[in-house]
Design a protein around this motif. Sequence first.
Motif, PDB file in Angstrom:
ATOM      1  N   ALA A   1       0.927  -1.189  -0.083  1.00 21.86           N
ATOM      2  CA  ALA A   1       0.136  -0.146  -0.007  1.00 21.86           C
ATOM      3  C   ALA A   1       0.781   1.349  -0.027  1.00 21.86           C
ATOM      4  N   PRO A   2       0.456   2.363  -0.709  1.00 23.28           N
ATOM      5  CA  PRO A   2       1.178   3.599  -0.631  1.00 23.28           C
ATOM      6  C   PRO A   2       1.642   4.183   0.847  1.00 23.28           C
TER       7      PRO A   2
ATOM      8  N   PRO B   1       2.073   7.393   2.032  1.00 23.64           N
ATOM      9  CA  PRO B   1       2.146   8.782   1.589  1.00 23.64           C
ATOM     10  C   PRO B   1       3.006   9.943   2.634  1.00 23.64           C
TER      11      PRO B   1
ATOM     12  N   ASN C   1       5.041   7.863  -3.846  1.00 22.35           N
ATOM     13  CA  ASN C   1       3.847   7.341  -3.776  1.00 22.35           C
ATOM     14  C   ASN C   1       3.105   7.171  -5.025  1.00 22.35           C
TER      15      ASN C   1
ATOM     16  N   PRO D   1       1.071   5.786  -7.673  1.00 20.91           N
ATOM     17  CA  PRO D   1       0.056   4.816  -7.721  1.00 20.91           C
ATOM     18  C   PRO D   1       0.519   3.853  -8.698  1.00 20.91           C
TER      19      PRO D   1
ATOM     20  N   GLN E   1      -6.534  -4.403  -2.184  1.00 15.09           N
ATOM     21  CA  GLN E   1      -6.321  -3.056  -2.854  1.00 15.09           C
ATOM     22  C   GLN E   1      -7.257  -2.705  -4.060  1.00 15.09           C
TER      23      GLN E   1
ATOM     24  N   LEU F   1      -5.191   5.888  -9.396  1.00 23.14           N
ATOM     25  CA  LEU F   1      -5.102   6.002  -7.944  1.00 23.14           C
ATOM     26  C   LEU F   1      -5.450   4.656  -7.503  1.00 23.14           C
ATOM     27  N   ARG F   2      -4.942   4.413  -6.062  1.00 30.39           N
ATOM     28  CA  ARG F   2      -5.057   3.163  -5.477  1.00 30.39           C
ATOM     29  C   ARG F   2      -5.479   3.313  -4.179  1.00 30.39           C
TER      30      ARG F   2
ATOM     31  N   ASP G   1      -3.679   9.527  -3.466  1.00 30.77           N
ATOM     32  CA  ASP G   1      -2.578   9.847  -4.097  1.00 30.77           C
ATOM     33  C   ASP G   1      -2.730   9.619  -5.735  1.00 30.77           C
TER      34      ASP G   1
ATOM     35  N   GLU H   1      -2.196   9.824  -9.704  1.00 32.36           N
ATOM     36  CA  GLU H   1      -1.261  10.072 -10.904  1.00 32.36           C
ATOM     37  C   GLU H   1      -1.864  10.468 -12.161  1.00 32.36           C
TER      38      GLU H   1
ATOM     39  N   HIS I   1      -1.906  12.989  -1.305  1.00 31.85           N
ATOM     40  CA  HIS I   1      -3.167  13.531  -0.332  1.00 31.85           C
ATOM     41  C   HIS I   1      -4.094  14.662  -0.811  1.00 31.85           C
TER      42      HIS I   1
END
Lengths: 267, 186
Positions: free
Chosen positions: A65-66, A68, A91, A93, B66, B105-106, B120, B122, B134
């Motif tokens: 998992a990230p 951050p 971080n 994705p 996830q 995003l994840r 987070d 991208e 964030h």
Amino acid sequence: MEIPGRIWAGWARVLICAGCIAVLCGANGRIAAQTGVQPATAQQASGKQGIEVAAKEDALALPDAPHPAESALEGGETLSSSSSFQASALNQPPSSGPSLSDLGLTPAETEGSAARQALMDRRTHMLKIHQRLGLITVIPVAAACISAAGAPPEKGNYSDTASRDLHIALGATAVAMYAATASYAIRAPRVSHEPARGGVKWHKYLIYIHAPGMVLTPILGAMAYNQINSGQKVHGIASAHSGVAVATAASYGAAILAVSWPIHLKF
Amino acid sequence: MKKLSLLAILLLSLPALQLLNSQTPVPDQTWKLDQSTLTYHMSHPMHEVDGTSHAALGKGVCQAGQCDFLVAAPVKSFDSGDSNRDLHMIQTTRGAQFPIVSVRLRLAQAGLNSPTLDCDLEVNFAGNTAHYAHVIFQQTINGAAHHITGVVPATVSNFKIDPPTFLTIPIKNAIPVRVDMVWHAM
């Protein structure tokens, strides 16, 4: 009847005990994997069987998992707002997950065209020149309108031609610059066949007023000039010169405003 | 005595089974974007412009706890109410060469029902990729529909876009993108 009953009861106890041990060990291994407990800790906690389970979970290798906040702060960065832009790969994705084709987008929709981009760049370049020239053209148009006040002969004095000549020069400059401005818009490549929307629609409608006006005004002006030079009062269609010129200048100004509207001054 | 020990074993095994049940991986899940409104805001000393797209497509895939999400919209689908401005926007953002803006995003599957989602992102746009950490989204859940709102704090410079100018004055660097989406699990 009693002997088989005892045997069954014994087997049942053995099975239940074995099941309980397996369940407890399995659950422990899963908890270790999901809560991020290191395999070594898991080993200490659950003995030999725990080691086997932890190793098995490692082999499955769940994606991380990230992390951050920790990563960013460890790097010495201060997060001043609720969100932050990072140029680095912090971080990130995953690049895994659904793809554009999973969304139903076809390659034709997702793949760009450098040639088309070049066409759009050329269009923008030409329209920028169109815009710049158009704004500069406002100066000779306004000057021609102002100098028109001195163009008609005063009290029958047809010999004084200086102010009239100045008006003609300014008018000719305005028309020439207008033509140059229009040429950039006309020659700009067309990239969309959809009908115009917004201010540019009015900008285009106003062409039907100022374009013929820019052709008519100098023709009528030339006619008026000739009549004055031959000692006549301006008459006939030539007398419409000033009216056509005002309408042309007004529609030209409106065309500029149309593509600039609405203006919200906020400095 | 034997019956008692058997009962004790059974009673002990019940919590263990319950524990196992709670730790069982959540089954795989797929999410689909139902409705979306993406609105960029462009600011200039003389103009305030909003461009909106309703054409975004989105999908989320959850595996092993996830969830990976992808949202994509054609650059040309953003409508600011002025066709000339929209074409200029496409040119400036190299939209003919890179016609899709996409966001990945994840998220942890366990947090998908949270009222706020800390993401987070991208973002791939104009041939460049930017990461936003964030970004907070608000979530309201009505039945199966997950309504997500938030703002992506994008800037022109993040994507190496030359800021367009009007009367030689460039637009402001910030082009925040308001997000309003409705997702549902399939």
